[in-house]
Design a protein around this motif. Structure first.
Motif: not given
Length: 125
Positions: A1-24
């Protein structure tokens, strides 16, 4: 079995960037093909990007090609989704998913065995 935890989401304006991570954690991370999916309100969960166990093959949904980049670091048990040139229609809850011993990149949510709890991405216009 594996556990997954996402992070890095948020509010951003159009044209912007985000980086999501998923730690297992749990079973050997390199045993899993990994996928990113998203689900907007009132819509079905859809495939965004995926990467094979060793990172040798990558796939993207047409809607994100050229804007999003998926990668994985098996030494850190983490998969990433770099999102650039974000659009309001990218607004959704983003989930990472693991396909145990997946030989290919699955684009159907049914092919995945484990899921994270999701992280909200909101893109304002």
């Amino acid at each position: 079995q594996v556990q997954l935890v996402e992070s890095g989401g948020g509010l951003v304006q159009a044209g912007g960037s985000l980086r999501l991570s998923c730690a297992a954690s749990g079973r050997t991370f390199s045993s899993y093909a990994m996928g990113w999916f998203r689900q907007a309100p009132g819509k079905e969960r859809e495939f965004v990007a995926g990467v094979t166990r060793n990172g040798g093959k990558i796939a993207y949904a047409d809607s994100v090609k050229g804007r999003f980049t998926v990668s994985r670091d098996n030494a850190k048990n983490t998969v990433y989704l770099q999102m650039n040139s974000l659009k309001p229609e990218d607004t959704a809850v983003y989930y990472c998913a693991a396909d145990f011993f997946g030989a290919t990149i699955g684009t159907s949510s049914r092919q995945y065995d484990y899921w994270g709890q999701g992280t909200q991405v909101t893109v304002s216009s």
